[in-house]
Design an enzyme around this catalytic site. Structure first.
Site, PDB file in Angstrom:
ATOM      1  N   GLY A 217      41.222 134.586  44.360  1.00 34.68           N
ATOM      2  CA  GLY A 217      42.500 134.103  44.933  1.00 34.68           C
ATOM      3  C   GLY A 217      42.869 133.588  45.819  1.00 34.68           C
ATOM      4  O   GLY A 217      41.778 132.452  46.133  1.00 34.68           O
ATOM      5  N   GLY A 219      44.130 131.887  49.773  1.00 35.38           N
ATOM      6  CA  GLY A 219      44.236 132.300  50.653  1.00 35.38           C
ATOM      7  C   GLY A 219      42.653 132.187  51.688  1.00 35.38           C
ATOM      8  O   GLY A 219      41.699 131.500  50.958  1.00 35.38           O
ATOM      9  N   GLY A 220      43.128 132.597  53.266  1.00 37.59           N
ATOM     10  CA  GLY A 220      41.471 131.696  54.031  1.00 37.59           C
ATOM     11  C   GLY A 220      40.463 132.788  53.588  1.00 37.59           C
ATOM     12  O   GLY A 220      39.311 131.740  53.632  1.00 37.59           O
ATOM     13  N   MET A 221      40.364 134.119  52.907  1.00 34.61           N
ATOM     14  CA  MET A 221      38.766 134.870  53.078  1.00 34.61           C
ATOM     15  C   MET A 221      38.344 134.203  51.892  1.00 34.61           C
ATOM     16  O   MET A 221      37.093 134.071  52.223  1.00 34.61           O
ATOM     17  CB  MET A 221      39.570 136.176  53.022  1.00 34.61           C
ATOM     18  CG  MET A 221      38.620 137.355  53.144  1.00 34.61           C
ATOM     19  SD  MET A 221      37.468 137.322  51.650  1.00 34.61           S
ATOM     20  CE  MET A 221      38.992 137.514  50.647  1.00 34.61           C
ATOM     21  N   GLU A 242      41.938 132.589  37.480  1.00 36.07           N
ATOM     22  CA  GLU A 242      43.334 132.441  37.491  1.00 36.07           C
ATOM     23  C   GLU A 242      43.555 131.218  38.105  1.00 36.07           C
ATOM     24  O   GLU A 242      44.271 130.608  36.856  1.00 36.07           O
ATOM     25  CB  GLU A 242      44.279 134.193  38.166  1.00 36.07           C
ATOM     26  CG  GLU A 242      46.001 133.100  37.924  1.00 36.07           C
ATOM     27  CD  GLU A 242      46.822 134.741  38.999  1.00 36.07           C
ATOM     28  OE1 GLU A 242      46.382 135.692  38.655  1.00 36.07           O
ATOM     29  OE2 GLU A 242      47.098 134.280  39.845  1.00 36.07           O
ATOM     30  N   GLY A 340      47.681 137.924  39.416  1.00 39.50           N
ATOM     31  CA  GLY A 340      46.529 138.653  38.688  1.00 39.50           C
ATOM     32  C   GLY A 340      45.902 139.936  39.469  1.00 39.50           C
ATOM     33  O   GLY A 340      44.511 139.735  38.510  1.00 39.50           O
TER      34      GLY A 340
END
Length: 399
Positions: A217, A219-221, A242, A340
């Site tokens: 996905g 984001g930073g992580m 996605e 998603g």
């Protein structure tokens, strides 16, 4: 057939193309890195002659639309969005953008079966010798929008990368008007992972094995996980995701990704959109290793479940002790969208050997105070992005 001749017949100035829009129409503005620019400006200039024109978009990263700037009272244009970007969220805070809930894998079917579309305006790559215009890195639900539309207007931009795949282009015979433009594709700089992101990433990477298939996905992580994978000794990884992002370019260029062990779409990187820097757009441009597919394929849990050892890695805002996961709102305030997350949680569960991870820091700070992201019950107004019955593994920096 002389497609260049047809092209010239349909080529008009932006001000001429937008005359097709009438009061009360539903108008599509594109999505992600492919939202119209010159047509947006031309439609805004028609403000005084229009009322109740409803604009629909998804995750606009190119800034505030001109139609919103021209009509802050919302008397002429009403701006709606399937999934908020940071720009959309700020507009929502001012009452200038409305969120439309959805399950992303079903979005093409919404258009084909339920949604009215009067005018579609989308940026595309220049026409090829076969008379086709490529949608660029937002295949997503774009073809379904066009199938539902009464009128299709293309904004041809030579900077749009050409993405190979399925339902990735439209033929000139189906187009009503063409306008030309030349502007850079909006870039999304990857989030810089913090210390907690890296700790969480280190816990997840221990769960990965050679030959597994990945979805990351935003984001930073997830970016931290991608960076660690690129620097690992993992091999023969697959990608079915996605969103294609910068860290995946690193994974490919460092030899981690081959797709050789995928049960379906072997040797292909499968995605429905791409958001990143110019480096990402250059990588996907005409790259036969990449297959950009409609979102009702990439995000379909039944498709995902055919991929053994599927690993889904997403982030969330908070969870409660019932197991409900909120990935999109802060109480009543809409932050992003369902996206998603639920599709890949269900898909990872169906996969033989699959694992789904939803990640978050255990706490957050606000006003000098520290609050837990693990709540007895979600705050009033919070969206339940992933139902407690389909919740995957939740990961914090503590495990």
């Amino acid at each position: 057939m002389d497609y260049r001749k047809i092209y010239k017949q349909k080529l008009v100035p932006p001000s001429e193309a937008v005359k097709v829009v009438k009061s009360g129409d539903w108008v599509e503005f594109g999505s992600f890195s492919g939202c119209v620019v010159v047509l947006d400006k031309a439609l805004a200039a028609r403000k005084d002659g229009l009322r109740d024109v409803k604009i629909r978009c998804a995750t606009r990263i190119a800034g505030i639309p001109e139609v919103v700037k021209a009509d802050p009272a919302g008397e002429h244009f009403l701006y709606n969005n399937w999934h908020f970007s940071a720009w959309d969220r700020r507009l929502s805070d001012q009452g200038l953008c409305s969120y439309i809930p959805m399950v992303y894998s079903e979005l093409p079917d919404y258009y084909r079966n339920y949604i009215d579309v009067d005018v579609v305006m989308i940026p595309v790559a220049p026409m090829d010798r076969y008379g086709c215009f490529n949608f660029g890195p937002q295949v997503s639900h774009t073809m379904a929008m066009c199938e539902a539309a009464k009128t299709i207007i293309l904004e041809v931009n030579p900077n749009m990368p050409r993405c190979l795949g399925l339902e990735e282009a439209i033929h000139i015979s189906r187009v009503d008007y063409i306008v030309e433009a030349d502007y850079p594709i909006p870039e999304l700089t990857p989030a810089i992972p913090g210390a907690i992101d890296k700790k969480i990433a280190s816990l997840i990477i221990d769960q990965l094995a050679d030959g597994c298939c990945l979805q990351l996905g935003i984001g930073g992580m997830p970016n931290a996980v991608g960076g660690m994978i690129a620097d690992s000794d993992l091999k023969d990884l697959g990608i079915h995701t996605e969103m294609f992002v910068d860290s995946m370019v690193d994974m490919v260029e460092k030899g981690r990704v081959t797709g050789a062990r995928k049960k379906i779409d072997r040797h292909k990187i499968v995605a429905t959109i791409a958001l990143g820097t110019q480096r990402t757009y250059d990588f996907i441009n005409g790259n036969p290793m990449c297959a950009f597919m409609p979102v009702n394929y990439t995000n379909d849990p039944y498709v995902i479940g055919q991929l053994d050892d599927f690993i889904s890695i997403n982030s969330c805002i908070d969870v409660d002790l019932f197991g409900q996961i909120n990935s999109e709102s802060s109480g009543f305030r809409q932050i992003s969208g369902t996206g998603g997350a639920i599709c890949f949680a269900r898909g990872a569960f169906r996969s033989k050997g699959g694992k789904g991870f939803v990640c978050m820091s255990s706490t957050f700070s606000h006003g000098g105070k520290v609050f837990s992201r693990i709540r007895p019950v979600l705050a009033p107004g919070s969206a339940v992005s992933i139902h407690r019955g389909t919740a995957p593994t939740v990961v914090t920096e503590y495990g």
